[in-house]
Design a protein around this motif. Structure first.
Motif, PDB file in Angstrom:
ATOM      1  N   LEU A 193       0.706  -1.297  -0.040  1.00  0.00           N
ATOM      2  CA  LEU A 193       0.169   0.026   0.078  1.00  0.00           C
ATOM      3  C   LEU A 193       0.836   1.205   0.169  1.00  0.00           C
ATOM      4  CD1 LEU A 193      -2.885  -1.022   2.676  1.00  0.00           C
ATOM      5  CD2 LEU A 193      -3.200  -0.827   0.439  1.00  0.00           C
ATOM      6  N   GLU A 194       0.351   2.468  -0.572  1.00  0.00           N
ATOM      7  CA  GLU A 194       0.830   3.554  -0.560  1.00  0.00           C
ATOM      8  C   GLU A 194       0.496   4.343   0.834  1.00  0.00           C
ATOM      9  OE1 GLU A 194       1.075   7.934  -2.581  1.00  0.00           O
ATOM     10  OE2 GLU A 194       0.165   6.307  -3.820  1.00  0.00           O
ATOM     11  N   ILE A 195       1.544   4.514   1.583  1.00  0.00           N
ATOM     12  CA  ILE A 195       0.762   5.204   3.020  1.00  0.00           C
ATOM     13  C   ILE A 195       1.262   6.570   3.116  1.00  0.00           C
ATOM     14  CG2 ILE A 195       0.721   4.964   5.495  1.00  0.00           C
ATOM     15  CD1 ILE A 195       0.826   2.185   5.296  1.00  0.00           C
ATOM     16  N   GLU A 196       0.586   7.584   3.220  1.00  0.00           N
ATOM     17  CA  GLU A 196       0.937   9.025   3.474  1.00  0.00           C
ATOM     18  C   GLU A 196       0.608   9.363   5.031  1.00  0.00           C
ATOM     19  OE1 GLU A 196       0.058  13.477   1.880  1.00  0.00           O
ATOM     20  OE2 GLU A 196      -0.776  11.978   1.084  1.00  0.00           O
ATOM     21  N   TYR A 197       1.551   9.806   5.841  1.00  0.00           N
ATOM     22  CA  TYR A 197       1.476  10.179   7.279  1.00  0.00           C
ATOM     23  C   TYR A 197       1.371  11.817   7.533  1.00  0.00           C
ATOM     24  CZ  TYR A 197       2.461   9.673  12.272  1.00  0.00           C
ATOM     25  OH  TYR A 197       2.466   9.781  13.478  1.00  0.00           O
ATOM     26  N   ILE A 198       0.340  12.403   8.060  1.00  0.00           N
ATOM     27  CA  ILE A 198       0.177  13.595   8.186  1.00  0.00           C
ATOM     28  C   ILE A 198       0.220  13.869   9.587  1.00  0.00           C
ATOM     29  CG2 ILE A 198      -1.326  15.480   7.977  1.00  0.00           C
ATOM     30  CD1 ILE A 198      -2.442  14.432   5.072  1.00  0.00           C
ATOM     31  N   ARG A 199       0.949  14.786  10.315  1.00  0.00           N
ATOM     32  CA  ARG A 199       1.049  15.080  11.598  1.00  0.00           C
ATOM     33  C   ARG A 199       0.931  16.500  11.691  1.00  0.00           C
ATOM     34  NH1 ARG A 199       4.669  12.614  16.359  1.00  0.00           N
ATOM     35  NH2 ARG A 199       2.749  13.590  17.140  1.00  0.00           N
ATOM     36  N   GLN A 200       1.116  17.672  10.757  1.00  0.00           N
ATOM     37  CA  GLN A 200       0.791  18.842  10.720  1.00  0.00           C
ATOM     38  C   GLN A 200       0.030  19.570   9.470  1.00  0.00           C
ATOM     39  OE1 GLN A 200       4.765  20.810  10.931  1.00  0.00           O
ATOM     40  NE2 GLN A 200       4.769  20.455  13.279  1.00  0.00           N
ATOM     41  N   SER A 201      -1.045  20.005  10.039  1.00  0.00           N
ATOM     42  CA  SER A 201      -1.935  20.429   8.776  1.00  0.00           C
ATOM     43  C   SER A 201      -2.865  21.322   9.881  1.00  0.00           C
ATOM     44  CB  SER A 201      -2.520  19.530   8.150  1.00  0.00           C
ATOM     45  OG  SER A 201      -3.304  19.900   7.019  1.00  0.00           O
ATOM     46  N   THR A 202      -4.171  21.752   8.992  1.00  0.00           N
ATOM     47  CA  THR A 202      -5.069  22.443   9.284  1.00  0.00           C
ATOM     48  C   THR A 202      -6.437  21.709   8.828  1.00  0.00           C
ATOM     49  OG1 THR A 202      -5.338  24.154   7.505  1.00  0.00           O
ATOM     50  CG2 THR A 202      -3.830  24.709   9.322  1.00  0.00           C
ATOM     51  N   LEU A 203      -7.521  22.112   9.560  1.00  0.00           N
ATOM     52  CA  LEU A 203      -8.865  21.340   9.123  1.00  0.00           C
ATOM     53  C   LEU A 203      -9.324  21.730   7.859  1.00  0.00           C
ATOM     54  CD1 LEU A 203     -11.334  21.093  12.059  1.00  0.00           C
ATOM     55  CD2 LEU A 203     -10.009  19.474  11.155  1.00  0.00           C
ATOM     56  N   GLU A 204      -8.923  22.960   7.386  1.00  0.00           N
ATOM     57  CA  GLU A 204      -9.366  23.689   6.051  1.00  0.00           C
ATOM     58  C   GLU A 204      -8.720  22.953   5.040  1.00  0.00           C
ATOM     59  OE1 GLU A 204      -8.520  25.381   8.848  1.00  0.00           O
ATOM     60  OE2 GLU A 204     -10.432  26.310   9.177  1.00  0.00           O
ATOM     61  N   GLU A 205      -7.297  22.670   5.292  1.00  0.00           N
ATOM     62  CA  GLU A 205      -6.460  21.954   4.240  1.00  0.00           C
ATOM     63  C   GLU A 205      -6.830  20.575   4.286  1.00  0.00           C
ATOM     64  OE1 GLU A 205      -2.477  22.460   6.085  1.00  0.00           O
ATOM     65  OE2 GLU A 205      -2.308  24.544   5.166  1.00  0.00           O
ATOM     66  N   LEU A 206      -7.228  19.941   5.140  1.00  0.00           N
ATOM     67  CA  LEU A 206      -7.767  18.457   5.111  1.00  0.00           C
ATOM     68  C   LEU A 206      -9.041  18.366   4.578  1.00  0.00           C
ATOM     69  CD1 LEU A 206      -6.718  17.213   8.822  1.00  0.00           C
ATOM     70  CD2 LEU A 206      -5.478  16.798   6.385  1.00  0.00           C
ATOM     71  N   GLU A 207     -10.069  19.300   4.882  1.00  0.00           N
ATOM     72  CA  GLU A 207     -11.306  19.246   4.116  1.00  0.00           C
ATOM     73  C   GLU A 207     -11.179  19.365   2.550  1.00  0.00           C
ATOM     74  OE1 GLU A 207     -13.945  22.437   5.318  1.00  0.00           O
ATOM     75  OE2 GLU A 207     -14.025  21.410   7.404  1.00  0.00           O
ATOM     76  N   LYS A 208     -10.247  20.417   2.111  1.00  0.00           N
ATOM     77  CA  LYS A 208      -9.907  20.471   0.656  1.00  0.00           C
ATOM     78  C   LYS A 208      -9.321  19.345   0.085  1.00  0.00           C
ATOM     79  CE  LYS A 208      -7.687  23.797  -2.600  1.00  0.00           C
ATOM     80  NZ  LYS A 208      -7.119  24.965  -2.820  1.00  0.00           N
ATOM     81  N   ARG A 209      -8.440  18.751   0.920  1.00  0.00           N
ATOM     82  CA  ARG A 209      -7.592  17.839   0.210  1.00  0.00           C
ATOM     83  C   ARG A 209      -8.551  16.352  -0.124  1.00  0.00           C
ATOM     84  NH1 ARG A 209      -1.538  16.165   2.576  1.00  0.00           N
ATOM     85  NH2 ARG A 209      -1.108  14.484   1.086  1.00  0.00           N
ATOM     86  N   PHE A 210      -9.422  16.147   1.059  1.00  0.00           N
ATOM     87  CA  PHE A 210     -10.169  15.053   1.050  1.00  0.00           C
ATOM     88  C   PHE A 210     -11.675  15.252   0.335  1.00  0.00           C
ATOM     89  CE2 PHE A 210      -7.362  14.051   4.457  1.00  0.00           C
ATOM     90  CZ  PHE A 210      -6.446  13.349   3.712  1.00  0.00           C
ATOM     91  N   SER A 211     -11.857  16.109  -0.539  1.00  0.00           N
ATOM     92  CA  SER A 211     -13.055  16.431  -1.250  1.00  0.00           C
ATOM     93  C   SER A 211     -13.632  15.615  -2.459  1.00  0.00           C
ATOM     94  CB  SER A 211     -13.321  18.056  -1.311  1.00  0.00           C
ATOM     95  OG  SER A 211     -12.090  18.524  -2.292  1.00  0.00           O
ATOM     96  N   THR A 212     -12.522  14.927  -2.960  1.00  0.00           N
ATOM     97  CA  THR A 212     -12.687  14.099  -4.066  1.00  0.00           C
ATOM     98  C   THR A 212     -12.778  12.755  -3.804  1.00  0.00           C
ATOM     99  OG1 THR A 212     -11.594  15.906  -5.335  1.00  0.00           O
ATOM    100  CG2 THR A 212     -11.947  13.880  -6.632  1.00  0.00           C
ATOM    101  N   PRO A 213     -14.046  12.051  -4.246  1.00  0.00           N
ATOM    102  CA  PRO A 213     -14.235  10.783  -4.346  1.00  0.00           C
ATOM    103  C   PRO A 213     -13.239   9.920  -4.965  1.00  0.00           C
ATOM    104  CG  PRO A 213     -16.281  11.722  -4.995  1.00  0.00           C
ATOM    105  CD  PRO A 213     -15.385  12.703  -5.190  1.00  0.00           C
ATOM    106  N   ASN A 214     -12.608   8.766  -4.466  1.00  0.00           N
ATOM    107  CA  ASN A 214     -11.530   7.824  -4.974  1.00  0.00           C
ATOM    108  C   ASN A 214     -11.816   6.372  -4.346  1.00  0.00           C
ATOM    109  OD1 ASN A 214      -9.680   6.543  -5.838  1.00  0.00           O
ATOM    110  ND2 ASN A 214      -8.123   8.234  -5.857  1.00  0.00           N
ATOM    111  N   LYS A 215     -12.312   5.271  -4.974  1.00  0.00           N
ATOM    112  CA  LYS A 215     -12.648   4.215  -4.380  1.00  0.00           C
ATOM    113  C   LYS A 215     -11.273   3.357  -4.115  1.00  0.00           C
ATOM    114  CE  LYS A 215     -17.115   3.348  -6.134  1.00  0.00           C
ATOM    115  NZ  LYS A 215     -18.169   2.311  -6.897  1.00  0.00           N
ATOM    116  N   GLU A 216     -10.073   4.181  -4.645  1.00  0.00           N
ATOM    117  CA  GLU A 216      -8.729   3.442  -4.222  1.00  0.00           C
ATOM    118  C   GLU A 216      -8.120   4.060  -3.078  1.00  0.00           C
ATOM    119  OE1 GLU A 216      -6.763   3.656  -8.037  1.00  0.00           O
ATOM    120  OE2 GLU A 216      -7.903   2.033  -8.945  1.00  0.00           O
ATOM    121  N   GLU A 217      -8.860   4.960  -2.201  1.00  0.00           N
ATOM    122  CA  GLU A 217      -8.133   5.780  -1.312  1.00  0.00           C
ATOM    123  C   GLU A 217      -9.224   5.636  -0.066  1.00  0.00           C
ATOM    124  OE1 GLU A 217      -5.969   9.977  -0.771  1.00  0.00           O
ATOM    125  OE2 GLU A 217      -6.647   9.440  -2.580  1.00  0.00           O
ATOM    126  N   ALA A 218      -8.514   5.825   1.155  1.00  0.00           N
ATOM    127  CA  ALA A 218      -9.369   5.960   2.367  1.00  0.00           C
ATOM    128  C   ALA A 218      -8.435   6.640   3.383  1.00  0.00           C
ATOM    129  CB  ALA A 218      -9.699   4.605   3.019  1.00  0.00           C
TER     130      ALA A 218
END
Length: 616
Positions: A193-218
């Motif tokens: 699996l490709e695993i990305e690890y986020i420890r520093q961000s903001t809620l606004e950035e996360l909302e924008k980043r995960f706003s597009t559906p993708n059945k291959e990502e969780a």
């Protein structure tokens, strides 16, 4: 008499002394503020255990370490606690989570004497630090173990197409405690699996980043209370971010189940508090010895019904036993009080039953009427479609006649050659004449069969190829397009899947309406000497698991004030138009096939865009 009175006084004093001997004072130092859900749930669990033990008195101090976390703040807090706890004696100190525990270990000898400490919620425990502080004879604890290593393979099993996981864990001391377990899991599954690890961000950035559906990502959410600037988020803000996510969000505890998260293998936080309360009782009763540390390993498999429907991800058969939350409220849930009241007033139950029967009868009759209206509506829609097809027959009939003209001439010529030729012709020559005649007849038969298939209404939805439907439609009007000096191009180079489910003939009718409208406008433009040759381009491509069909021409476009009314019934831009064609097209695409049709002006002409759902 004096002896009896003395005995009674001694008995009362002994009873009072016995009661005092059983009173227990517990000091709870909470790492966070009141209203922080995780620690509130832990405290509720402890209170549930202590409810049966009235001899226990709790005193809670809130450190508020999520809002303020600095050495200077803790030193000021130490001075404040010195004043608050002066001349107070407690039977046990409970540290709720890491900040309170670290604070107690650091300043224990300044604040307390020999009171035992019981921690709860830690993910890491350093015995060496305890020995350095000389506290090994008074430490107990309940460790919290999040199912980090188990959740990643669980996600992969439930989502067979999964290729990428994004792990979210904030940059707090709690995040540091979870870090080793996260890194260990990432290392174990990095090959698959490709695993990305986020420890520093903001809620606004996360909302924008995960706003597009993708059945291959969780998303695998551990925690995210503090952003990169140190701001503290409330639980409802985090829940709103999780709820908006276009990707499924797996979690590790019960805080956000039913509030936007998909679910997972969860630590029941209130049960963690209850386990802490039970250990407090054991420590007070001397049933356990110092350095007794247990790992809380009770988990609940819980999943949100609404998110299961949204993402089409199902826990069974991957998980044999699980609990569903956020299920739609049933009639009995909505009317529980009413139902209870009915049974309390049973003499009136018979009237309620009669009323229910009457309601059911009226509902059945109403549904029959609604079905009749719907059937009539469908018939009306079908009538409109068929009427529109009949209106188009006159326009395409000239094309069919032209296709028949040449083969009929050929047939006549062949027949003349046969009858007026010499009688000495061979059998082989006669056979050749027959063959030539049959070729032309077959061509005519194919033409009329295609036309008849086109005008037959579809009765059921079928899966068909959009490109094949376009090609069939173009064959029907090939000559009327060709002899009006119009070039038609079809581009499917950017398409990977053109299979849709719907009504093929009605879909072809929609295409025919649009192409014929473009043809009429091109003819008008040529007559007015505005263009020399007409072009109609049909582009088909895939986007976001949809099939997009764009039909554009070079006929000057549509007046902007008329664009918004283009699909209205009986609205037309032609002098002799009937105003049904595009209305019928919208009806077919949107009402019957669940798609979308729009019109706009692009470059030097009009462009119609049809969007249909892909069949995977």
């Amino acid at each position: 008499m004096k002896k009896i009175l003395l005995f009674l006084i001694l008995f009362v004093l002994m009873g009072t002394t016995h009661a005092w001997a059983h009173d227990k004072k517990i000091l709870i130092i909470n790492s966070y503020h009141k209203g922080f859900q995780w620690s509130d749930d832990v405290l509720h669990g402890m209170e549930e255990v202590f409810y049966k033990h009235p001899e226990i008195t709790m005193n809670i101090l809130y450190m508020d370490s999520k809002r303020i976390n600095s050495k200077e703040y803790y030193e000021k807090l130490r001075e404040l606690y010195k004043l608050q706890l002066k001349n107070q004696k407690h039977d046990l100190i409970v540290a709720v989570d890491k900040f309170a525990y670290d604070f107690l270990i650091e300043y224990y000898h300044e604040l307390f004497t020999d009171e035992p400490i019981l921690f709860t919620g830690l993910e890491q425990f350093d015995l060496k630090e305890i020995h350095e502080k000389g506290l090994e004879d008074r430490i107990y604890g309940v460790m919290e173990r999040r199912a980090i290593g188990e959740t990643i393979p669980l996600m992969a099993k439930m989502m067979p197409k999964l290729k990428k996981i994004t792990i979210i864990n904030d940059a707090s001391a709690n995040g540091d405690d979870s870090e080793p377990f996260i890194r260990e899991a990432m290392e174990e599954y990095k090959e698959s699996l490709e695993i990305e690890y986020i420890r520093q961000s903001t809620l606004e950035e996360l909302e924008k980043r995960f706003s597009t559906p993708n059945k291959e990502e969780a998303i695998f959410y551990i925690r995210f209370y503090n952003d990169r600037y140190g701001n503290l988020y409330k639980n409802n803000q985090i829940a709103a971010m999780i709820q908006k996510s276009a990707l499924p969000v797996f979690i590790t505890d019960t805080l956000f189940i039913g509030k936007g998260a998909f679910g997972g293998k969860l630590v029941p936080v209130q049960k963690l508090g209850m386990a802490t309360g039970e250990m407090v009782l054991d420590a007070l009763d001397k049933k356990i010895h110092p350095l007794h540390v247990e790992t809380f390993e009770e988990y609940w498999y819980q999943f949100d019904v609404q998110k299961i429907k949204q993402f089409e991800i199902y826990p069974n058969p991957v998980i044999p036993e699980f609990e569903l939350v956020n299920e739609p409220e049933t009639f009995f849930d909505r009317h529980r009080k009413l139902i209870d009241a009915v049974f309390l007033i049973s003499p009136f139950l018979i009237f309620l039953i009669l009323g229910l029967f009457h309601n059911i009868y009226m509902r059945i009759r109403s549904e029959k009427e609604l079905r009749a209206v719907e059937v009539q509506k469908n018939k009306h829609q079908q009538f409109i479609i068929q009427q529109s097809k009949l209106a188009e027959i006159g326009e395409v009939f000239s094309s069919i006649a032209h296709q028949w003209k040449n083969p009929l001439v050929e047939i006549a010529t062949i027949a003349q050659d046969h009858f007026y030729s010499t009688t000495e012709q061979t059998e082989e020559q006669n056979n050749q004449f027959v063959h030539d005649i049959m070729v032309q007849v077959h061509y005519m038969t194919d033409t009329i069969n295609s036309f008849q298939a086109f005008i037959m209404p579809s009765t059921t939805k079928t899966v068909f190829d959009v490109n094949e439907a376009i090609e069939t439609m173009l064959k029907i009007i090939n000559h009327t397009i060709k002899y009006n000096y119009i070039d038609v191009s079809v581009d499917i180079s950017n398409a990977t899947n053109l299979m849709v489910k719907g009504y093929k003939n009605e879909f072809m009718q929609t295409l025919l309406n649009i192409v014929n409208n473009a043809k009429d406008q091109i003819i008008q433009q040529r007559e007015e000497k505005k263009i020399k040759r007409g072009t109609i381009s049909i582009m088909v491509y895939n986007h976001a698991q949809k099939v997009i069909i764009e039909i554009c021409d070079n006929a000057g476009g549509i007046q902007n004030e008329k664009l918004s009314h283009l699909f209205d019934a009986y609205f037309t831009t032609k002098k002799q138009g009937h105003g049904i064609g595009l209305y019928m097209s919208k009806l077919i695409i949107e009402d019957k096939m669940g798609g979308k049709i729009t019109a706009s002006n692009k470059n030097d002409g009009a462009c119609f865009t049809i969007t249909l759902g892909n069949v995977t």
